[in-house]
Design a protein around this motif. Structure first.
Motif, PDB file in Angstrom:
ATOM      1  N   UNK A 187      56.126  37.892  37.437  1.00 39.54           N
ATOM      2  CA  UNK A 187      56.809  36.902  37.197  1.00 39.54           C
ATOM      3  C   UNK A 187      58.145  37.084  36.304  1.00 39.54           C
ATOM      4  N   UNK A 188      59.316  36.462  36.465  1.00 39.36           N
ATOM      5  CA  UNK A 188      60.480  36.953  35.949  1.00 39.36           C
ATOM      6  C   UNK A 188      61.030  35.819  34.841  1.00 39.36           C
ATOM      7  N   UNK A 192      57.221  28.080  35.048  1.00 38.47           N
ATOM      8  CA  UNK A 192      57.735  26.992  34.351  1.00 38.47           C
ATOM      9  C   UNK A 192      58.687  26.275  34.889  1.00 38.47           C
ATOM     10  N   UNK A 193      59.536  27.122  35.558  1.00 36.36           N
ATOM     11  CA  UNK A 193      60.821  26.590  36.418  1.00 36.36           C
ATOM     12  C   UNK A 193      60.593  26.880  37.850  1.00 36.36           C
ATOM     13  N   UNK A 194      61.453  26.570  38.914  1.00 34.80           N
ATOM     14  CA  UNK A 194      60.979  26.576  40.015  1.00 34.80           C
ATOM     15  C   UNK A 194      61.870  27.951  40.851  1.00 34.80           C
ATOM     16  N   UNK A 195      61.801  29.126  40.125  1.00 38.38           N
ATOM     17  CA  UNK A 195      62.172  30.032  40.755  1.00 38.38           C
ATOM     18  C   UNK A 195      61.722  30.417  41.985  1.00 38.38           C
ATOM     19  N   UNK A 196      62.362  31.026  42.898  1.00 41.55           N
ATOM     20  CA  UNK A 196      61.794  31.485  44.132  1.00 41.55           C
ATOM     21  C   UNK A 196      60.548  32.379  44.114  1.00 41.55           C
ATOM     22  N   UNK A 197      59.827  32.397  45.094  1.00 40.88           N
ATOM     23  CA  UNK A 197      58.424  33.172  44.945  1.00 40.88           C
ATOM     24  C   UNK A 197      57.868  32.970  43.776  1.00 40.88           C
ATOM     25  N   UNK A 198      57.727  31.888  43.281  1.00 42.61           N
ATOM     26  CA  UNK A 198      56.938  31.618  42.135  1.00 42.61           C
ATOM     27  C   UNK A 198      56.963  32.400  40.979  1.00 42.61           C
ATOM     28  N   UNK A 199      58.268  32.764  40.514  1.00 38.96           N
ATOM     29  CA  UNK A 199      58.813  33.154  39.673  1.00 38.96           C
ATOM     30  C   UNK A 199      59.015  34.932  39.765  1.00 38.96           C
ATOM     31  N   UNK A 200      58.930  35.344  40.877  1.00 39.94           N
ATOM     32  CA  UNK A 200      59.010  36.597  41.423  1.00 39.94           C
ATOM     33  C   UNK A 200      60.782  36.972  41.591  1.00 39.94           C
ATOM     34  N   UNK A 223      54.953  35.539  29.992  1.00 37.43           N
ATOM     35  CA  UNK A 223      55.571  35.467  31.272  1.00 37.43           C
ATOM     36  C   UNK A 223      56.204  34.004  31.528  1.00 37.43           C
ATOM     37  N   UNK A 224      55.979  33.085  30.802  1.00 42.41           N
ATOM     38  CA  UNK A 224      56.116  31.556  30.862  1.00 42.41           C
ATOM     39  C   UNK A 224      55.701  31.053  32.156  1.00 42.41           C
ATOM     40  N   UNK A 225      54.616  31.551  32.496  1.00 37.84           N
ATOM     41  CA  UNK A 225      53.841  30.939  33.601  1.00 37.84           C
ATOM     42  C   UNK A 225      52.629  30.060  33.245  1.00 37.84           C
TER      43      UNK A 225
END
Length: 339
Positions: free
Chosen positions: A199-200, A183-191, A164-166
């Protein structure tokens, strides 16, 4: 054959078929674009990427991370279905048979079972947006394995990371609460979108890796060919990613993690993917390479020329950062001493 024996035979066949289906689901684990890894014996993708590896974490199925309908412990955790629209229709029930193979076919040690249970628990808590507490994790592994807790936690978090790269991080040292950090600042902590769910980030890091391995631009047909190895198909709803084509070509493009461009002078029109400005700002070629290496249980230097390119990119980033820092100090100095 007597009726009783026929019934037992049919039951045995169904059990073997179910076991085979469960194992095929586990192969969904994200394959990773490799270049020339000496340890890889994976299939070949045409183009700049020379080989791929569909690695998987033993006893782990991504499909098993749908919201559980059974109880993981006798008192703590009861399952409910996710209310995230993109996944709620497709998620499957979680049961131990999806996570751990039958002892008839595999003899696994109890520590590995504990790692699988803890991994399952952490992802469930993340998905339901519930706190991940050390005291609850200790309950999951049991009092008799308290001394092995650090090793079990380490192994479980590593297995989650490569899918999941978290990263599992302690966010409150007083209460010993943890969270999975993208690992990147996707909204909603990866969702990506608000709501419960998984996580996506793993899919994004995989797509960025394919683009990097394909010479920093990947033809759309090559990307979908690669993702097909993960059983991720355009137009087919995925139990983690929802509709993958929308996520990749619209959501991640809108968020500026990817660029989706028509190939100049292509007839009929063809499209390709590049890193977007947010991806360039929040990660790097080396970080993506490190992620790919970890998934494939190797080291970044095993990727030969791509490792050299990533090193050059790191050096360029370092110089740019030093220049920007110097300019800032110079500006501050001139403001402090206008004469």
């Amino acid at each position: 054959m007597p009726r009783g024996q026929k019934s037992k035979h049919r039951t045995r066949e169904k059990r073997h078929q179910s076991r085979g289906d469960s194992q095929s689901h586990r192969r969904v684990q994200a394959p990773v674009a490799l270049e020339e890894s000496p340890t890889s014996s994976s299939p070949v993708l045409e183009g700049n990427t020379q080989s791929l590896s569909a690695t998987e974490s033993p006893y782990t199925s991504q499909e098993s991370w749908g919201a559980p309908s059974t109880t993981i412990t006798s008192s703590d955790i009861s399952g409910t279905r996710s209310d995230e629209g993109e996944n709620s229709q497709d998620e499957e029930h979680l049961c131990l048979s999806d996570v751990l193979p039958s002892t008839e076919s595999s003899c696994i040690d109890i520590l590995t079972m504990k790692v699988g249970l803890l991994e399952q628990f952490i992802l469930y808590k993340y998905k339901m947006k519930q706190p991940i507490m050390k005291e609850d994790m200790l309950k999951i592994i049991g009092q008799n394995y308290k001394n092995q807790y650090p090793e079990i936690l380490k192994r479980a978090s590593e297995r989650i990371e490569v899918v999941f790269a978290v990263d599992l991080k302690e966010i409150d040292s007083t209460s010993h609460s943890y969270d999975l950090i993208s690992k990147v600042k996707l909204p909603n902590n990866g969702r990506v979108r608000a709501g419960r769910g998984l996580p996506k980030t793993g899919l994004l890091m995989t797509v960025l890796g394919v683009i990097f391995m394909k010479g920093n631009r990947a033809a759309e047909e090559d990307l979908w060919k690669f993702l097909g190895m993960m059983r991720v198909f355009a137009g087919r709803k995925h139990f983690i990613y929802g509709e993958p084509k929308k996520l990749i070509t619209k959501d991640l493009v809108r968020l500026k993690y990817l660029e989706y461009c028509q190939v100049p002078n292509s007839e009929p029109p063809r499209y390709e993917f590049l890193w977007g400005p947010k991806a360039q700002a929040e990660t790097s070629k080396m970080k993506v390479l490190e992620f790919l290496a970890k998934v494939n249980d190797t080291v970044p230097s095993a990727f030969s020329s791509k490792y050299e390119e990533a090193l050059r990119d790191e050096e360029a980033r370092g110089r740019a950062k030093s220049t920007a820092s110097g300019n800032y100090r110079g500006t501050s100095s001139s403001l402090s001493h206008p004469y």
